[in-house]
Scaffold this motif. Structure first.
Motif, PDB file in Angstrom:
ATOM      1  N   ARG A  38      -7.000   7.763  -1.106  1.00 16.43           N
ATOM      2  CA  ARG A  38      -6.415   7.493  -2.427  1.00 16.43           C
ATOM      3  C   ARG A  38      -5.553   6.239  -2.399  1.00 16.43           C
ATOM      4  NH1 ARG A  38      -4.731  13.286  -5.151  1.00 16.43           N
ATOM      5  NH2 ARG A  38      -6.596  14.402  -4.517  1.00 16.43           N
ATOM      6  N   ARG A  39      -4.784   6.050  -1.320  1.00 19.53           N
ATOM      7  CA  ARG A  39      -3.964   4.825  -1.217  1.00 19.53           C
ATOM      8  C   ARG A  39      -4.850   3.588  -1.204  1.00 19.53           C
ATOM      9  NH1 ARG A  39      -0.901   8.117   1.931  1.00 19.53           N
ATOM     10  NH2 ARG A  39      -1.888   7.458   3.887  1.00 19.53           N
ATOM     11  N   MET A  40      -5.952   3.635  -0.466  1.00 21.65           N
ATOM     12  CA  MET A  40      -6.860   2.489  -0.415  1.00 21.65           C
ATOM     13  C   MET A  40      -7.450   2.205  -1.796  1.00 21.65           C
ATOM     14  SD  MET A  40      -6.751   1.069   2.525  1.00 21.65           S
ATOM     15  CE  MET A  40      -8.152  -0.036   2.410  1.00 21.65           C
ATOM     16  N   GLU A  41      -7.799   3.247  -2.536  1.00 16.80           N
ATOM     17  CA  GLU A  41      -8.309   3.054  -3.903  1.00 16.80           C
ATOM     18  C   GLU A  41      -7.257   2.365  -4.764  1.00 16.80           C
ATOM     19  OE1 GLU A  41      -9.404   6.988  -5.154  1.00 16.80           O
ATOM     20  OE2 GLU A  41     -11.170   7.044  -3.846  1.00 16.80           O
ATOM     21  N   GLN A  42      -5.997   2.770  -4.622  1.00 21.65           N
ATOM     22  CA  GLN A  42      -4.918   2.168  -5.402  1.00 21.65           C
ATOM     23  C   GLN A  42      -4.701   0.707  -4.997  1.00 21.65           C
ATOM     24  OE1 GLN A  42      -1.807   5.022  -4.636  1.00 21.65           O
ATOM     25  NE2 GLN A  42      -2.599   6.445  -6.166  1.00 21.65           N
ATOM     26  N   ILE A  43      -4.790   0.428  -3.701  1.00 22.07           N
ATOM     27  CA  ILE A  43      -4.642  -0.949  -3.227  1.00 22.07           C
ATOM     28  C   ILE A  43      -5.770  -1.818  -3.767  1.00 22.07           C
ATOM     29  CG2 ILE A  43      -4.794  -2.411  -1.162  1.00 22.07           C
ATOM     30  CD1 ILE A  43      -3.137  -0.175   0.252  1.00 22.07           C
ATOM     31  N   ASP A  56       1.637 -18.997  -8.675  1.00 23.42           N
ATOM     32  CA  ASP A  56       2.131 -19.783  -7.548  1.00 23.42           C
ATOM     33  C   ASP A  56       2.769 -18.889  -6.484  1.00 23.42           C
ATOM     34  OD1 ASP A  56       1.515 -22.379  -8.711  1.00 23.42           O
ATOM     35  OD2 ASP A  56       3.110 -21.899 -10.144  1.00 23.42           O
ATOM     36  N   LEU A  57       3.369 -17.794  -6.933  1.00 25.60           N
ATOM     37  CA  LEU A  57       4.018 -16.850  -6.029  1.00 25.60           C
ATOM     38  C   LEU A  57       3.774 -15.443  -6.554  1.00 25.60           C
ATOM     39  CD1 LEU A  57       6.004 -16.025  -3.727  1.00 25.60           C
ATOM     40  CD2 LEU A  57       7.866 -16.459  -5.356  1.00 25.60           C
ATOM     41  N   ILE A  58       3.312 -14.571  -5.677  1.00 23.06           N
ATOM     42  CA  ILE A  58       3.149 -13.159  -6.020  1.00 23.06           C
ATOM     43  C   ILE A  58       4.017 -12.366  -5.062  1.00 23.06           C
ATOM     44  CG2 ILE A  58       1.582 -11.192  -6.190  1.00 23.06           C
ATOM     45  CD1 ILE A  58      -0.692 -13.205  -6.685  1.00 23.06           C
ATOM     46  N   ILE A  59       4.843 -11.489  -5.614  1.00 25.36           N
ATOM     47  CA  ILE A  59       5.671 -10.586  -4.822  1.00 25.36           C
ATOM     48  C   ILE A  59       5.165  -9.177  -5.083  1.00 25.36           C
ATOM     49  CG2 ILE A  59       7.998  -9.709  -4.414  1.00 25.36           C
ATOM     50  CD1 ILE A  59       9.014 -12.470  -5.444  1.00 25.36           C
ATOM     51  N   LEU A  60       4.748  -8.519  -4.023  1.00 25.15           N
ATOM     52  CA  LEU A  60       4.210  -7.156  -4.096  1.00 25.15           C
ATOM     53  C   LEU A  60       5.175  -6.254  -3.353  1.00 25.15           C
ATOM     54  CD1 LEU A  60       2.004  -5.026  -4.607  1.00 25.15           C
ATOM     55  CD2 LEU A  60       0.829  -5.893  -2.566  1.00 25.15           C
ATOM     56  N   CYS A  61       5.748  -5.288  -4.065  1.00 24.66           N
ATOM     57  CA  CYS A  61       6.738  -4.448  -3.414  1.00 24.66           C
ATOM     58  C   CYS A  61       6.589  -2.988  -3.829  1.00 24.66           C
ATOM     59  CB  CYS A  61       8.145  -4.952  -3.713  1.00 24.66           C
ATOM     60  SG  CYS A  61       8.517  -5.243  -5.436  1.00 24.66           S
ATOM     61  N   GLY A  62       7.207  -2.123  -3.035  1.00 23.29           N
ATOM     62  CA  GLY A  62       7.233  -0.714  -3.366  1.00 23.29           C
ATOM     63  C   GLY A  62       7.101   0.184  -2.160  1.00 23.29           C
ATOM     64  N   ASP A  63       7.033   1.464  -2.462  1.00 23.78           N
ATOM     65  CA  ASP A  63       6.830   2.504  -1.459  1.00 23.78           C
ATOM     66  C   ASP A  63       5.327   2.635  -1.263  1.00 23.78           C
ATOM     67  OD1 ASP A  63       6.545   4.811   0.043  1.00 23.78           O
ATOM     68  OD2 ASP A  63       7.840   6.035  -1.226  1.00 23.78           O
ATOM     69  N   MET A  64       4.837   2.138  -0.139  1.00 23.27           N
ATOM     70  CA  MET A  64       3.395   2.145   0.131  1.00 23.27           C
ATOM     71  C   MET A  64       2.952   3.406   0.863  1.00 23.27           C
ATOM     72  SD  MET A  64       2.587  -0.724  -1.236  1.00 23.27           S
ATOM     73  CE  MET A  64       3.337  -2.270  -1.671  1.00 23.27           C
ATOM     74  N   ASN A  65       3.929   4.224   1.309  1.00 25.01           N
ATOM     75  CA  ASN A  65       3.615   5.447   2.054  1.00 25.01           C
ATOM     76  C   ASN A  65       2.669   5.176   3.216  1.00 25.01           C
ATOM     77  OD1 ASN A  65       5.095   7.744   1.040  1.00 25.01           O
ATOM     78  ND2 ASN A  65       4.051   7.353  -0.900  1.00 25.01           N
ATOM     79  N   SER A  66       2.838   4.020   3.854  1.00 24.85           N
ATOM     80  CA  SER A  66       1.988   3.609   4.971  1.00 24.85           C
ATOM     81  C   SER A  66       2.826   2.837   5.975  1.00 24.85           C
ATOM     82  CB  SER A  66       0.861   2.698   4.486  1.00 24.85           C
ATOM     83  OG  SER A  66       0.088   3.329   3.507  1.00 24.85           O
ATOM     84  N   GLU A  72      -4.078   0.430   5.262  1.00 23.10           N
ATOM     85  CA  GLU A  72      -3.605   0.035   3.938  1.00 23.10           C
ATOM     86  C   GLU A  72      -2.864  -1.304   4.011  1.00 23.10           C
ATOM     87  OE1 GLU A  72      -3.430   3.050   5.327  1.00 23.10           O
ATOM     88  OE2 GLU A  72      -3.138   4.614   3.829  1.00 23.10           O
ATOM     89  N   LEU A  73      -1.926  -1.415   4.959  1.00 24.81           N
ATOM     90  CA  LEU A  73      -1.164  -2.657   5.079  1.00 24.81           C
ATOM     91  C   LEU A  73      -2.019  -3.779   5.650  1.00 24.81           C
ATOM     92  CD1 LEU A  73       1.827  -3.256   4.303  1.00 24.81           C
ATOM     93  CD2 LEU A  73       1.218  -0.864   4.279  1.00 24.81           C
ATOM     94  N   GLN A  74      -2.949  -3.461   6.519  1.00 29.56           N
ATOM     95  CA  GLN A  74      -3.873  -4.472   7.017  1.00 29.56           C
ATOM     96  C   GLN A  74      -4.673  -5.067   5.857  1.00 29.56           C
ATOM     97  OE1 GLN A  74      -6.294  -2.842  10.161  1.00 29.56           O
ATOM     98  NE2 GLN A  74      -4.517  -2.277  11.388  1.00 29.56           N
ATOM     99  N   CYS A  75      -5.107  -4.231   4.946  1.00 33.98           N
ATOM    100  CA  CYS A  75      -5.872  -4.675   3.777  1.00 33.98           C
ATOM    101  C   CYS A  75      -5.038  -5.625   2.915  1.00 33.98           C
ATOM    102  CB  CYS A  75      -6.322  -3.460   2.974  1.00 33.98           C
ATOM    103  SG  CYS A  75      -7.242  -3.856   1.481  1.00 33.98           S
ATOM    104  N   ILE A  76      -3.779  -5.291   2.710  1.00 29.49           N
ATOM    105  CA  ILE A  76      -2.888  -6.135   1.914  1.00 29.49           C
ATOM    106  C   ILE A  76      -2.674  -7.476   2.615  1.00 29.49           C
ATOM    107  CG2 ILE A  76      -0.522  -6.375   1.046  1.00 29.49           C
ATOM    108  CD1 ILE A  76      -0.573  -3.292   0.600  1.00 29.49           C
ATOM    109  N   ARG A  77      -2.432  -7.433   3.913  1.00 32.11           N
ATOM    110  CA  ARG A  77      -2.217  -8.675   4.669  1.00 32.11           C
ATOM    111  C   ARG A  77      -3.473  -9.550   4.693  1.00 32.11           C
ATOM    112  NH1 ARG A  77       0.273  -5.063   8.437  1.00 32.11           N
ATOM    113  NH2 ARG A  77       2.500  -4.994   8.019  1.00 32.11           N
ATOM    114  N   GLN A  78      -4.644  -8.934   4.779  1.00 31.03           N
ATOM    115  CA  GLN A  78      -5.895  -9.700   4.775  1.00 31.03           C
ATOM    116  C   GLN A  78      -6.091 -10.434   3.459  1.00 31.03           C
ATOM    117  OE1 GLN A  78      -8.806  -6.708   5.716  1.00 31.03           O
ATOM    118  NE2 GLN A  78      -8.461  -6.870   7.918  1.00 31.03           N
TER     119      GLN A  78
END
Length: 130
Positions: A38-43, A56-66, A72-78
């Motif tokens: 479910r987290r991956m679907e949300q990401i 020019d700048l995107i800030i992504l923040c929150g409780d990722m529960n990961s 999940e975080l690898q996907c965001i970093r990629q």
């Protein structure tokens, strides 16, 4: 909205700002704690939304529960996002809360934990210098 009207309804708050002729998007979310799938679907929903935007700048923040090493975080970093926090944001020394950024121009970021006693999550602050 994620899982609208479902058992684990979640969502994201999105703010668009223009500052010093830079277009900035801030997205704050709280991903499900139910399971990895479910987290991956949300990401993927978040990534699909961001792929349609030109900022020019995107800030992504929150409780990722990961944790930082999770898929999940690898996907965001990629997708080009950088995390500057190395301090625990949750009980038992875990990092579950993030302020990540993706920028088309050089930025300086300082990250720190402000308060640890307001809830089971610690208050994370990032300072961005443009």
């Amino acid at each position: 909205m994620f899982d609208k009207d479902g058992e684990d309804e979640r969502g994201a708050l999105i703010v668009e700002i223009e500052y010093n002729e830079k277009n900035i998007l801030i997205l704050n979310t709280h991903l499900t704690n139910f399971d990895h799938k479910r987290r991956m679907e949300q990401i993927y929903q978040i990534r699909n939304y961001l792929d349609k935007k030109d900022f020019d700048l995107i800030i992504l923040c929150g409780d990722m529960n990961s944790i930082p090493s999770s898929k999940e975080l690898q996907c965001i970093r990629q997708h080009g996002f950088i995390d500057y926090n190395n301090n625990p944001t949750y009980e038992e020394g875990l990092i579950l809360d993030y302020i990540l950024s993706k920028s088309k121009f050089p930025i300086k970021v300082k990250s720190k934990i402000l308060v640890q006693s307001l809830s089971d999550h610690h208050c994370l602050q990032n300072s961005f210098k443009i």
